[in-house]
Scaffold this active site. Structure first.
Site, PDB file in Angstrom:
ATOM      1  N   SER A  47      42.669  71.361  28.050  1.00 20.39           N
ATOM      2  CA  SER A  47      42.851  72.765  28.432  1.00 20.39           C
ATOM      3  C   SER A  47      43.370  73.641  27.296  1.00 20.39           C
ATOM      4  CB  SER A  47      43.801  72.866  29.630  1.00 20.39           C
ATOM      5  OG  SER A  47      45.095  72.390  29.288  1.00 20.39           O
ATOM      6  N   SER A  48      43.737  73.038  26.172  1.00 13.54           N
ATOM      7  CA  SER A  48      44.267  73.828  25.056  1.00 13.54           C
ATOM      8  C   SER A  48      44.185  73.027  23.770  1.00 13.54           C
ATOM      9  CB  SER A  48      45.721  74.251  25.322  1.00 13.54           C
ATOM     10  OG  SER A  48      46.564  73.104  25.366  1.00 13.54           O
ATOM     11  N   ARG A  70      47.067  68.576  33.191  1.00 18.29           N
ATOM     12  CA  ARG A  70      47.941  68.658  34.367  1.00 18.29           C
ATOM     13  C   ARG A  70      47.849  69.996  35.086  1.00 18.29           C
ATOM     14  NH1 ARG A  70      53.505  66.885  31.662  1.00 18.29           N
ATOM     15  NH2 ARG A  70      52.478  67.869  29.893  1.00 18.29           N
ATOM     16  N   SER A 175      45.875  59.795  17.691  1.00 19.21           N
ATOM     17  CA  SER A 175      47.198  59.380  17.225  1.00 19.21           C
ATOM     18  C   SER A 175      47.803  60.553  16.462  1.00 19.21           C
ATOM     19  CB  SER A 175      47.095  58.114  16.378  1.00 19.21           C
ATOM     20  OG  SER A 175      48.381  57.667  15.982  1.00 19.21           O
ATOM     21  N   TYR A 189      58.672  59.344  18.844  1.00 24.30           N
ATOM     22  CA  TYR A 189      57.276  59.786  18.783  1.00 24.30           C
ATOM     23  C   TYR A 189      56.445  58.823  17.945  1.00 24.30           C
ATOM     24  CZ  TYR A 189      53.252  62.823  17.835  1.00 24.30           C
ATOM     25  OH  TYR A 189      51.985  63.340  17.718  1.00 24.30           O
ATOM     26  N   LYS A 193      53.084  56.498  18.884  1.00 23.13           N
ATOM     27  CA  LYS A 193      51.815  56.682  18.190  1.00 23.13           C
ATOM     28  C   LYS A 193      51.410  55.457  17.363  1.00 23.13           C
ATOM     29  CE  LYS A 193      50.635  60.841  19.538  1.00 23.13           C
ATOM     30  NZ  LYS A 193      49.364  61.121  20.225  1.00 23.13           N
TER      31      LYS A 193
END
Length: 329
Positions: A47-48, A70, A175, A189, A193
């Site tokens: 969506s973005s 979502r 990734s 994070y 990844k």
């Protein structure tokens, strides 16, 4: 054992040509072209940002595109934007990748997938000592477990689809360059990844017999809505270290990602630094291109030296920052 001995003899006689010949024989899996036109491309985080750019580009190439995210309202906006840009209709599915049942329902509704792009991801930078464990779990659940949910749900129909079409399929996993090298403030994070690489390497072994090719995409900082939020939380040291690497626009990352997917590349770097990191971290990863394998073999020693220079710079920066601010780790 005869073939490896002959290859070794060739290497000793004519080193550069012999090495290329050996790598042309050894490189696996074999290179393929993964077509998009007329095929179903399913993109999460669509969506973005990078996901929306990839969805738009795939639709322009004639793919049947489905996107998952979502937020239902943002999905509708994305669908309208893709339709306006390409004239193509897009399937939209509202689901949280942490919910395995919701993911399975979305994939069942969308139909068999030819190219699965696991583009979802979240990032909150902070030193581990200061970071709440619920935040750590949130990143791992979305970035890693969400990818497991998608791949597991999509695989049976993908395998059936490749048997039916006799065309190669693709599982692409987004990734990050933070999944190739750990940096201050990225502990949680980077863990989420880095794990995707291990998943991708093992998964490629499991799905190659079904003509499914795994691609791991390693973008740098990218101009997305998520990056703006991330910058608000970044520790100062993270900004100093990570700020030295260049960012990219979402459209540029999307183009590099789709080119890598269509070429069946296992590791897909997105800029020059990413290409250097790909060579430096090649290790035991699959490599379908004899030329890239050649560069990895001859560049390994040099890139290790460059990597040590980078680490020297980062550790010096950390030491100087703590000294200047009279702080103790």
């Amino acid at each position: 054992m005869a073939a490896p001995l002959l290859l070794l003899l060739l290497l000793l006689v004519v080193p550069p040509v012999g090495l290329l010949a050996a790598l042309a024989f050894l490189a696996r899996p074999r290179g393929v072209r993964v077509p998009l036109r007329g095929r179903h491309v399913f993109i999460t985080g669509g969506s973005s940002g990078i996901g929306l750019s990839m969805a738009t580009a795939a639709a322009r190439e004639g793919a049947r595109v489905s996107i998952l995210a979502r937020n239902a309202a943002r999905l509708k906006e994305a669908r309208d934007a893709i339709r306006a840009a390409t004239g193509q209709e897009v399937g939209v599915h509202a689901a949280d990748v942490r919910d395995a049942e919701a993911v399975a329902r979305a994939l069942a509704e969308s139909g068999p997938v030819d190219v699965l792009v696991c583009n979802h991801g979240v990032f909150v930078p902070q030193e581990l000592e200061k970071q709440d464990m619920e935040e750590v779990k949130w990143m791992v659940d979305i970035n890693l477990m969400g990818t497991f949910h998608l791949v597991k749900a999509a695989l049976p129909a993908m395998k059936a689809r490749t048997r039916e079409t006799h065309l190669p399929a693709s599982i692409a996993i987004m990734s990050s360059q933070a999944g190739q090298v750990g940096v201050y403030g990225y502990t949680a994070y980077s863990a989420s990844k880095f794990a995707l690489r291990g998943m991708g390497e093992a998964l490629q072994h499991e799905v190659i017999a079904s003509n499914i090719h795994v691609s791991l995409i390693f973008p740098p900082d990218t101009e997305t809505p998520g990056l703006a939020e991330e910058h608000k939380r970044r520790p100062e040291l993270t900004n100093i270290i990570a700020g030295s690497s260049g960012g990219m626009k979402a459209d540029d990352v999307a183009r590099k990602a789709l080119d890598g997917i269509k070429s069946g590349k296992f590791v897909v770097p997105c800029n020059f630094e990413g290409a250097m990191l790909a060579v430096a971290t090649a290790g035991l990863s699959p490599q379908s291109s004899p030329l890239m394998a050649f560069l990895e073999v001859i560049g390994a020693g040099l890139m290790r030296f460059v990597a040590i220079c980078f680490q020297w710079n980062w550790f010096s920066t950390i030491e100087n920052w703590y000294s200047k601010n009279n702080k103790h780790a």
